[in-house]
Design a protein around this motif. Structure first.
Motif, short mmCIF file in Angstrom:
data_model
loop_
_atom_site.label_atom_id
_atom_site.label_comp_id
_atom_site.label_asym_id
_atom_site.label_seq_id
_atom_site.Cartn_x
_atom_site.Cartn_y
_atom_site.Cartn_z
N ARG A 127 -33.39 -15.29 24.25
CA ARG A 127 -32.13 -15.64 24.91
C ARG A 127 -31.59 -14.52 25.76
NH1 ARG A 127 -30.96 -17.57 19.00
NH2 ARG A 127 -32.40 -19.31 19.11
N LYS A 217 -41.63 -19.66 23.28
CA LYS A 217 -41.59 -20.01 24.70
C LYS A 217 -42.40 -21.27 24.98
CE LYS A 217 -40.78 -15.44 26.67
NZ LYS A 217 -39.38 -15.50 26.24
N ILE A 219 -42.42 -23.94 23.15
CA ILE A 219 -41.72 -25.17 22.75
C ILE A 219 -41.22 -25.86 24.02
CG2 ILE A 219 -39.75 -26.12 21.52
CD1 ILE A 219 -39.87 -23.76 19.64
N GLY A 221 -39.25 -27.57 26.85
CA GLY A 221 -37.83 -27.50 27.16
C GLY A 221 -37.09 -28.77 26.80
N VAL A 224 -35.81 -29.05 23.17
CA VAL A 224 -34.58 -28.29 22.95
C VAL A 224 -33.40 -29.02 23.58
CG1 VAL A 224 -33.46 -26.06 23.29
CG2 VAL A 224 -35.94 -26.17 23.01
N GLU A 225 -33.63 -29.55 24.77
CA GLU A 225 -32.57 -30.23 25.48
C GLU A 225 -32.08 -31.46 24.70
OE1 GLU A 225 -31.68 -31.02 30.19
OE2 GLU A 225 -33.71 -30.72 29.46
N THR A 228 -30.06 -30.46 21.82
CA THR A 228 -28.71 -29.99 22.20
C THR A 228 -27.82 -31.16 22.56
OG1 THR A 228 -30.12 -28.71 23.68
CG2 THR A 228 -27.96 -27.80 23.18
N LEU A 237 -29.96 -25.70 15.38
CA LEU A 237 -31.05 -25.79 16.35
C LEU A 237 -32.23 -24.95 15.87
CD1 LEU A 237 -31.65 -26.93 19.25
CD2 LEU A 237 -31.12 -24.65 20.07
N PRO B 19 -41.11 -22.15 30.63
CA PRO B 19 -40.37 -23.41 30.56
C PRO B 19 -38.89 -23.08 30.63
CG PRO B 19 -41.32 -22.81 28.42
CD PRO B 19 -41.84 -21.82 29.42
N SER B 20 -38.20 -23.80 31.49
CA SER B 20 -36.81 -23.42 31.68
C SER B 20 -35.93 -24.02 30.60
CB SER B 20 -36.33 -23.88 33.05
OG SER B 20 -36.48 -25.28 33.14
N ILE B 21 -35.28 -23.17 29.86
CA ILE B 21 -34.33 -23.64 28.88
C ILE B 21 -33.00 -23.85 29.61
CG2 ILE B 21 -33.09 -23.03 26.77
CD1 ILE B 21 -35.52 -21.37 26.00
N PRO B 22 -32.36 -24.99 29.38
CA PRO B 22 -31.12 -25.26 30.10
C PRO B 22 -30.13 -24.12 29.94
CG PRO B 22 -31.80 -27.17 28.81
CD PRO B 22 -32.76 -26.07 28.49
N VAL B 25 -27.73 -24.21 27.02
CA VAL B 25 -28.30 -23.82 25.73
C VAL B 25 -28.35 -22.30 25.63
CG1 VAL B 25 -30.32 -23.96 24.25
CG2 VAL B 25 -29.69 -25.88 25.71
N ARG B 26 -28.86 -21.72 26.71
CA ARG B 26 -28.97 -20.26 26.73
C ARG B 26 -27.61 -19.63 26.43
NH1 ARG B 26 -32.51 -16.38 29.15
NH2 ARG B 26 -34.07 -17.94 29.65
#
Lengths: 327, 319
Positions: A127, A217, A219, A221, A224-225, A228, A237, B19-22, B25-26
């Motif tokens: 992060r 990395k 996983i 996207g 995760v989205e 969320t 999460l 991979p782009s994390i939104p 979220v970040r």
């Protein structure tokens, strides 16, 4: 200084000569056998390419391993068959029971903490924007030899009379924290074992971090989205999505560090040489074989290591297969 | 033994975009606490090495009688420790330099030899069709399980006394002690299972069309290996070469077993381990010696980090 460097050059010359001879012979063999045409060309090439490696593997690993199993049933000089006696010695004496207990503690604690630190770092770094500097610095100990690492940490644990200025960082921190008489850490049983494990954890955390970071990395996207959007944040999460997604990698990391931990002997040898209740199987194997010259006991200890590694490796490889099947 | 880790990072491949994390979220996940914790751990992880470097640069009197952290209030530096450790002085006769050269003389051939033999073996297993290729590959793969410790004693006796089955001498007594040869051979033998496995993974994935086209043009196995396979395998070979060089450079077990402790052949790790016992209390000298030993891997690490990480992960549990 100039002279000493000049004295070193012949050594590099020897190495260069070794390399030249090695590749010279290879080239010659290639050149001659490359002339073979027709139906023998396949088998000839096969033997030329595969032969040297197989020969060295048989002479260097297969035969010696079998001989070691044989030696483990013989007396110290390898002149008499004594059955299980060496194994009875490994498992039957108080000293050795402590060695086995120590090794077991290493096997559990070093991998557990390395992975825990590695996982925490991987999660937090994922992060952060500038992850490369902390990553490099924490991974750096992996490049250092266990001998070098031991000397680095020997300085941290160094003991001086509490009345005098301290040189060991740990003692100094203890004094700053108000402990007036910091002990000689490496003599402090049984805690000295943990201080040695710290060195292994210091080295392996970087490994765990890098591998787990790659898994995190990977996983997707959208997973995760989706989580969320469903309202999962922070800890939820992490525990419901991230951890299950990298579970396989986690297990592989732990078992990998376990296998490495079981086999290292350098840290204990350099720090305490197994004294003060810190001995482990790998160093005792070396001591029995090359200090006491008791080849029977040394071999029995090697076999114990071998047998202990096998289930870890099988579990490890299986887990990996499963991982790949899913992906 | 480290099949495992290698497969996680897989064969060298082009960089893929993260991979782009939104962003949302970040944001929810990052916090000053997290940053602070990472910085704390990074500092903790770096301090011990920093302490070593600092101590090695302090005058003997200071280094042995006060903590290295006092340089912030009482700075004084010298290179004397390094010149004494390198070339020898009253305390350490002979110095560390001969062992430093030994380390290079051991590690460079011991990285190249297994690499060459493993690349050849990998090519044979992947592209020369013959019965039992799969079995042989599996056995080589499985040999990674065998800890070094299992082979040390018999191998040492083989080098020192030769090896015979009954009256037949298989390996004669070649009187190799005091030379680099036992170390080169031992390291080569121990490196082969991992090397064959990793390089095979790479070579087996080369396009089949390429090989067939070459064969149609009349190229034999030797030509194909030399002209096509070797040039294409450079990334895999380089990763393994770096890993193996560092593994040998950092090794202590094989060194102690096969080199003895003489300045003729023993590498720097063996020398450090021995002076740690004798002059361990001389912090100024032992720290300088240790830093000389770790500077080579550190340079490799910072210069070739990409290759290094890949190679090191690949072989993290070897031996």
């Amino acid at each position: 200084m100039g002279d000493e460097i000049l004295n070193g050059l012949p050594k590099l010359g020897t190495a260069a000569a070794g390399i030249a001879v090695f590749f010279g012979v290879l080239m010659l063999v290639f050149f001659v056998l490359g002339k073979v045409r027709g139906r023998f060309s396949g088998p000839v090439a096969g033997i030329a390419f595969l032969g040297p490696a197989i020969l060295l593997l048989v002479a260097g690993l297969v035969v010696p391993a079998i001989q070691t199993i044989g030696k483990s049933t013989q007396n110290a000089a390898g002149t008499k068959f004594i059955g299980w006696e060496n194994y009875a010695w490994v498992f039957g004496t108080d000293t050795n029971r402590q060695i086995l207990t120590n090794t077991f503690m290493w096997l559990i604690i070093a991998p557990l903490f390395s992975t825990l630190f590695g996982l925490t770092l991987a999660l937090l770094l994922d992060r952060m924007r500038r992850e490369s500097i902390p990553k490099s610095l924490i991974f750096m100990p992996m490049a250092i030899s266990f001998v070098g690492a031991s000397i680095i940490w020997d300085l941290v644990y160094a003991y001086r009379d509490p009345a005098k200025p301290q040189v060991g960082l740990l003692s100094q921190v203890a004094i700053w924290l108000g402990i007036e008489n910091p002990p000689n850490w490496l003599l402090l049983q049984p805690w000295n074992n943990f201080l040695l494990m710290v060195i292994m954890i210091w080295i392996q955390t970087g490994f765990a971090m890098v591998v787990l970071s790659a898994a995190i990395k990977a996983i997707p996207g959208d997973v995760v989205e989706a989580a969320t959007l469903d309202g999962a944040t922070g800890w939820r999460l992490f525990s419901r999505v991230t951890i299950p997604m990298i579970r396989g990698t986690l297990i592989v990391v732990i078992t990998t560090i376990m296998i490495a931990t079981l086999k290292i002997f350098d840290i204990v040898r350099v720090m305490t040489n197994g004294n003060f209740g810190t001995q482990i199987v790998a160093n005792e194997m070396y001591a029995q074989s090359f200090v006491q010259f008791d080849y029977g006991r040394g071999s029995a200890l090697a076999v114990v290591l071998f047998v202990a590694v096998i289930p870890l490796v099988i579990y490890n490889v299986r887990q990996l297969r499963k991982e790949q099947a899913i992906r | 033994m480290s099949v495992e880790a290698h497969q996680l990072i897989a064969i060298p491949q082009p960089d893929q975009p993260k991979p782009s994390i939104p962003v949302a979220v970040r944001k929810t996940l990052s916090s000053p606490w997290a940053t602070g914790f990472v910085i704390l751990l990074t500092v903790l992880w770096t301090i011990p090495t920093f302490g070593l470097l600092t101590t090695s640069l302090r005058p003997s009197e200071d280094a042995n009688n006060s903590g290295w952290w006092t340089i912030f209030t009482n700075p004084s530096f010298t290179m004397n420790n390094y010149s004494e450790v390198l070339t020898g002085g009253d305390t350490i006769p002979g110095g560390i330099l001969p062992y430093f050269f030994n380390s290079f003389a051991i590690a460079i051939p011991a990285a190249l030899f297994p690499l060459a033999l493993a690349t050849m073996a990998a090519y044979a297993l992947a592209w020369i069709p013959f019965k039992g290729a799969t079995t042989i590959f599996f056995v080589v793969f499985a040999l990674q399980v065998v800890p070094l410790q299992m082979a040390l004693l018999p191998l040492l006796q083989m080098f020192n006394l030769g090896w015979s089955i009954g009256p037949i001498t298989v390996v004669p007594d070649l009187d190799l002690s005091g030379t680099y040869i036992p170390l080169w051979v031992a390291h080569t033998m121990f490196a082969l299972p991992l090397a064959v496995f990793l390089i095979h993974n790479f070579i087996a994935q080369l396009p089949r069309d390429l090989m067939e086209a070459a064969r149609v043009d009349g190229a034999g196995h030797f030509t194909i290996f030399w002209r096509i396979v070797l040039p294409l395998s450079v990334p895999a070979i380089a990763s393994f070469a770096i890993f193996q060089f560092l593994w040998v450079w950092n090794d202590l077990l094989v060194a102690l077993t096969f080199a003895g402790g003489t300045p003729d052949v023993a590498p720097i790790t063996a020398y450090l381990a021995s002076i740690k016992g004798t002059y361990g209390a001389q912090l100024d000298l032992i720290t300088a010696g240790a830093f000389i030993a770790i500077i080579v891997p550190l340079i490799v690490f910072f210069a070739l980090q990409r290759f290094f990480v890949r190679g090191l992960l690949a072989g993290s549990v070897k031996g």
